[in-house]
Design a protein around this motif. Structure first.
Motif, PDB file in Angstrom:
ATOM      1  N   ARG A  39      24.364  42.313  62.474  1.00  0.00           N
ATOM      2  CA  ARG A  39      23.592  42.693  63.653  1.00  0.00           C
ATOM      3  C   ARG A  39      22.186  43.108  63.254  1.00  0.00           C
ATOM      4  NH1 ARG A  39      25.883  47.795  66.326  1.00  0.00           N
ATOM      5  NH2 ARG A  39      24.616  48.793  64.720  1.00  0.00           N
ATOM      6  N   PRO A  40      21.165  42.485  63.846  1.00  0.00           N
ATOM      7  CA  PRO A  40      19.789  42.902  63.558  1.00  0.00           C
ATOM      8  C   PRO A  40      19.462  44.196  64.286  1.00  0.00           C
ATOM      9  CG  PRO A  40      19.783  41.166  65.196  1.00  0.00           C
ATOM     10  CD  PRO A  40      21.220  41.344  64.777  1.00  0.00           C
ATOM     11  N   SER A  41      18.314  44.758  63.972  1.00  0.00           N
ATOM     12  CA  SER A  41      17.880  45.946  64.711  1.00  0.00           C
ATOM     13  C   SER A  41      17.642  45.567  66.170  1.00  0.00           C
ATOM     14  CB  SER A  41      16.593  46.497  64.102  1.00  0.00           C
ATOM     15  OG  SER A  41      15.518  45.591  64.325  1.00  0.00           O
ATOM     16  N   LEU A  42      17.604  46.582  67.022  1.00  0.00           N
ATOM     17  CA  LEU A  42      17.448  46.316  68.452  1.00  0.00           C
ATOM     18  C   LEU A  42      16.124  45.614  68.747  1.00  0.00           C
ATOM     19  CD1 LEU A  42      18.724  46.650  71.228  1.00  0.00           C
ATOM     20  CD2 LEU A  42      17.640  48.898  71.400  1.00  0.00           C
ATOM     21  N   VAL A  43      15.043  46.060  68.092  1.00  0.00           N
ATOM     22  CA  VAL A  43      13.735  45.440  68.312  1.00  0.00           C
ATOM     23  C   VAL A  43      13.740  43.990  67.822  1.00  0.00           C
ATOM     24  CG1 VAL A  43      11.285  45.525  67.683  1.00  0.00           C
ATOM     25  CG2 VAL A  43      12.518  47.648  68.201  1.00  0.00           C
ATOM     26  N   GLU A  44      14.318  43.759  66.651  1.00  0.00           N
ATOM     27  CA  GLU A  44      14.398  42.401  66.115  1.00  0.00           C
ATOM     28  C   GLU A  44      15.271  41.524  67.002  1.00  0.00           C
ATOM     29  OE1 GLU A  44      14.141  38.995  63.733  1.00  0.00           O
ATOM     30  OE2 GLU A  44      12.880  40.785  63.950  1.00  0.00           O
ATOM     31  N   TYR A  45      16.308  42.104  67.579  1.00  0.00           N
ATOM     32  CA  TYR A  45      17.199  41.342  68.462  1.00  0.00           C
ATOM     33  C   TYR A  45      16.460  40.900  69.725  1.00  0.00           C
ATOM     34  CZ  TYR A  45      21.652  40.054  70.643  1.00  0.00           C
ATOM     35  OH  TYR A  45      22.693  39.366  71.230  1.00  0.00           O
ATOM     36  N   VAL A  46      15.658  41.791  70.273  1.00  0.00           N
ATOM     37  CA  VAL A  46      14.850  41.438  71.447  1.00  0.00           C
ATOM     38  C   VAL A  46      13.878  40.313  71.093  1.00  0.00           C
ATOM     39  CG1 VAL A  46      13.117  42.271  73.077  1.00  0.00           C
ATOM     40  CG2 VAL A  46      15.074  43.716  72.499  1.00  0.00           C
ATOM     41  N   ARG A  47      13.271  40.409  69.903  1.00  0.00           N
ATOM     42  CA  ARG A  47      12.337  39.366  69.467  1.00  0.00           C
ATOM     43  C   ARG A  47      13.053  38.020  69.319  1.00  0.00           C
ATOM     44  NH1 ARG A  47      10.745  36.484  65.441  1.00  0.00           N
ATOM     45  NH2 ARG A  47      12.453  37.221  64.134  1.00  0.00           N
ATOM     46  N   GLN A  48      14.246  38.024  68.747  1.00  0.00           N
ATOM     47  CA  GLN A  48      15.016  36.789  68.596  1.00  0.00           C
ATOM     48  C   GLN A  48      15.383  36.207  69.962  1.00  0.00           C
ATOM     49  OE1 GLN A  48      18.426  37.397  66.088  1.00  0.00           O
ATOM     50  NE2 GLN A  48      17.220  38.087  64.329  1.00  0.00           N
ATOM     51  N   LEU A  49      15.762  37.085  70.878  1.00  0.00           N
ATOM     52  CA  LEU A  49      16.144  36.614  72.213  1.00  0.00           C
ATOM     53  C   LEU A  49      14.956  35.987  72.925  1.00  0.00           C
ATOM     54  CD1 LEU A  49      18.622  36.603  74.099  1.00  0.00           C
ATOM     55  CD2 LEU A  49      17.762  38.737  75.085  1.00  0.00           C
ATOM     56  N   TRP A  50      13.777  36.598  72.792  1.00  0.00           N
ATOM     57  CA  TRP A  50      12.577  36.025  73.394  1.00  0.00           C
ATOM     58  C   TRP A  50      12.250  34.676  72.768  1.00  0.00           C
ATOM     59  CZ3 TRP A  50       9.707  36.039  77.481  1.00  0.00           C
ATOM     60  CH2 TRP A  50       8.418  35.506  77.443  1.00  0.00           C
ATOM     61  N   GLY A  51      12.505  34.546  71.488  1.00  0.00           N
ATOM     62  CA  GLY A  51      12.266  33.272  70.814  1.00  0.00           C
ATOM     63  C   GLY A  51      13.184  32.169  71.291  1.00  0.00           C
ATOM     64  N   ARG A  52      14.313  32.545  71.902  1.00  0.00           N
ATOM     65  CA  ARG A  52      15.263  31.544  72.423  1.00  0.00           C
ATOM     66  C   ARG A  52      15.104  31.346  73.926  1.00  0.00           C
ATOM     67  NH1 ARG A  52      15.964  32.444  67.613  1.00  0.00           N
ATOM     68  NH2 ARG A  52      17.735  31.712  66.357  1.00  0.00           N
ATOM     69  N   ARG A  53      13.984  31.770  74.490  1.00  0.00           N
ATOM     70  CA  ARG A  53      13.815  31.711  75.946  1.00  0.00           C
ATOM     71  C   ARG A  53      13.892  30.294  76.487  1.00  0.00           C
ATOM     72  NH1 ARG A  53       9.127  32.661  73.374  1.00  0.00           N
ATOM     73  NH2 ARG A  53       7.250  31.471  73.912  1.00  0.00           N
ATOM     74  N   HIS A  54      13.397  29.314  75.712  1.00  0.00           N
ATOM     75  CA  HIS A  54      13.460  27.928  76.188  1.00  0.00           C
ATOM     76  C   HIS A  54      14.899  27.425  76.192  1.00  0.00           C
ATOM     77  CE1 HIS A  54       9.134  27.889  76.090  1.00  0.00           C
ATOM     78  NE2 HIS A  54       9.110  28.165  74.796  1.00  0.00           N
ATOM     79  N   PHE A  55      15.684  27.848  75.199  1.00  0.00           N
ATOM     80  CA  PHE A  55      17.102  27.492  75.174  1.00  0.00           C
ATOM     81  C   PHE A  55      17.827  28.117  76.360  1.00  0.00           C
ATOM     82  CE2 PHE A  55      21.278  29.304  74.045  1.00  0.00           C
ATOM     83  CZ  PHE A  55      22.024  28.134  73.983  1.00  0.00           C
ATOM     84  N   ILE A  56      17.524  29.380  76.658  1.00  0.00           N
ATOM     85  CA  ILE A  56      18.187  30.070  77.765  1.00  0.00           C
ATOM     86  C   ILE A  56      17.938  29.342  79.079  1.00  0.00           C
ATOM     87  CG2 ILE A  56      18.184  32.206  79.111  1.00  0.00           C
ATOM     88  CD1 ILE A  56      17.582  33.705  76.493  1.00  0.00           C
TER      89      ILE A  56
END
Length: 309
Positions: A39-56
C-alpha cells in the motif's frame, strides 16, 4: 580460503557473506526492495488514482455501453427502467394509498419521478460498488493499478446513466407545468455533491464486498429499506406531521432524502423551502465530504489485500 587436512588433502571453506545474519527486512532495505503490491502512502495513492483518470473514464463508458448490449432496446432501458418503476409506484402509492398527500397532481408526479431517478443513482452506485472488487478479480489480479479506480468508475458510470435519463425527467417536469428557471442551475452542485457521496459509499462497500461476497445478496434488502425511509414516494413532513418531530428530522436529514429534496426544489415549481430541512446545503456538503473522505481512506487501508486469498 583453503587449508591442508591431516591426510594431505586440501579443503576449502566458504567465505563469509556480507549479508550473513541479516533479516529479510534488513536485506530488503539494503538492496532497495519493496513488497509487491504494498500500500502506498495516502498522498501517493491519490496521485496514482489521478494518473489513471483516463482509464476510469474509459472503463465507465465501456461498462455503460455493455450494460444493455444484449437487449433489443439497448440503452433506452436506462430511461425505461426508472420510468416503469415510477409508474408502478404511482399506481400503488399515489392512487391506491394516497401517498401524494399535501401535493397536487401536477406536483406529485414530478416529485415521484425525480425521487425515483435520484435515488436510483445512489442505489445503482452502491450495488455496483459492492461487486467492484469481487466481481472483477481477474482484472485485479492481472494488472497493477490503484483498486479505487473500480468503485469510482462504477459511480461515474451511474452518473453518466443519470445524465442521459434526465432528458426524460426534464420532459416530465415540464409536462406538468414546471418550466426551466434559474433554480434549475442548482442541479449542477446538487448532482456534484451526490456523486461525491455515492463514490465514497461505493468505495466503502467495495472493501466490505471484497471481504464478504455475501454482502451483495443482502444489499438489495438494505437499499429497499433505505428507499422506503427516504421519502421517495411521499413527502416526509406531511406524512409524519402527527408523529414526534425528531422522526421526520432524522428521515429528512438522511443523505438520500437530502439529495432528492435538493433536486425537487431545483426542478419543481411550488416545492419550496418549507419542504426542506434547515441548512440543507450544509448537510448535503457534509454528507458528501464525510462519505468521500471516510470511504476513500477506509478503502485505501486494505489496498494490498484486494485480490489475494
Amino acid at each position: 580460503m583453503s587449508e591442508t587436512t591431516h591426510d594431505g588433502t586440501v579443503a576449502t571453506t566458504r567465505p563469509v557473506s556480507p549479508d550473513e545474519g541479516l533479516t529479510a527486512a534488513q536485506l530488503a532495505a539494503k538492496y532497495g526492495l519493496s513488497v509487491s503490491g504494498a500500500r502506498p502512502s495516502l498522498v501517493e495513492y491519490v496521485r496514482q488514482l489521478w494518473g489513471r483518470r483516463h482509464f476510469i473514464l474509459a472503463f465507465s463508458q465501456a461498462k455503460l455501453t455493455a450494460q444493455y448490449s444484449q437487449a433489443k432496446l439497448g440503452q433506452l432501458w436506462q430511461v425505461a427502467t426508472p420510468l416503469l418503476n415510477a409508474l408502478v409506484y404511482y399506481l400503488i402509492f399515489g392512487l391506491i394509498l394516497g401517498a401524494g398527500k399535501g401535493l397536487s397532481k401536477d406536483q406529485y408526479i414530478p416529485f415521484l419521478v425525480t425521487g425515483i431517478f435520484v435515488f436510483t443513482f445512489t442505489q445503482s452506485s452502491t450495488m455496483a460498488g459492492v461487486r467492484a472488487i469481487s466481481g472483477n478479480l481477474g482484472l485485479v489480479r492481472a494488472l497493477h493499478f490503484p483498486r479505487a479506480s473500480l468503485p469510482v468508475s462504477f459511480a461515474l458510470q451511474q452518473l453518466q446513466q443519470l445524465l442521459f435519463s434526465m432528458i426524460v425527467l426534464f420532459l416530465v417536469v415540464v409536462a406538468f407545468g414546471s418550466y426551466p428557471s434559474l433554480s434549475w442551475l442548482l442541479i449542477v452542485p446538487a448532482l456534484a455533491l451526490q456523486f461525491l457521496f455515492n463514490a465514497g459509499l461505493a468505495l466503502a462497500v467495495a472493501r466490505m464486498g471484497a471481504k464478504t461476497p455475501d454482502l451483495a445478496q443482502l444489499m438489495p434488502f438494505i437499499m429497499r429499506t433505505w428507499m422506503y425511509a427516504s421519502g421517495v414516494m411521499f413527502s416526509i413532513p406531511v406524512m409524519l406531521k402527527d408523529k414526534p418531530s425528531w422522526i421526520a428530522d432524522v428521515l429528512q436529514w438522511n443523505p438520500a432524502a437530502v439529495y432528492m429534496d435538493l433536486m425537487r426544489f431545483a426542478l419543481i415549481d411550488g416545492y419550496g423551502t418549507e419542504n426542506l430541512p434547515p441548512h440543507v446545503w450544509a448537510v448535503a456538503a457534509g454528507w458528501a465530504v464525510l462519505a468521500m473522505v471516510g470511504g476513500f481512506v477506509y478503502f485505501w487501508k486494505a489496498e494490498e489485500r484486494y485480490g489475494r486469498g
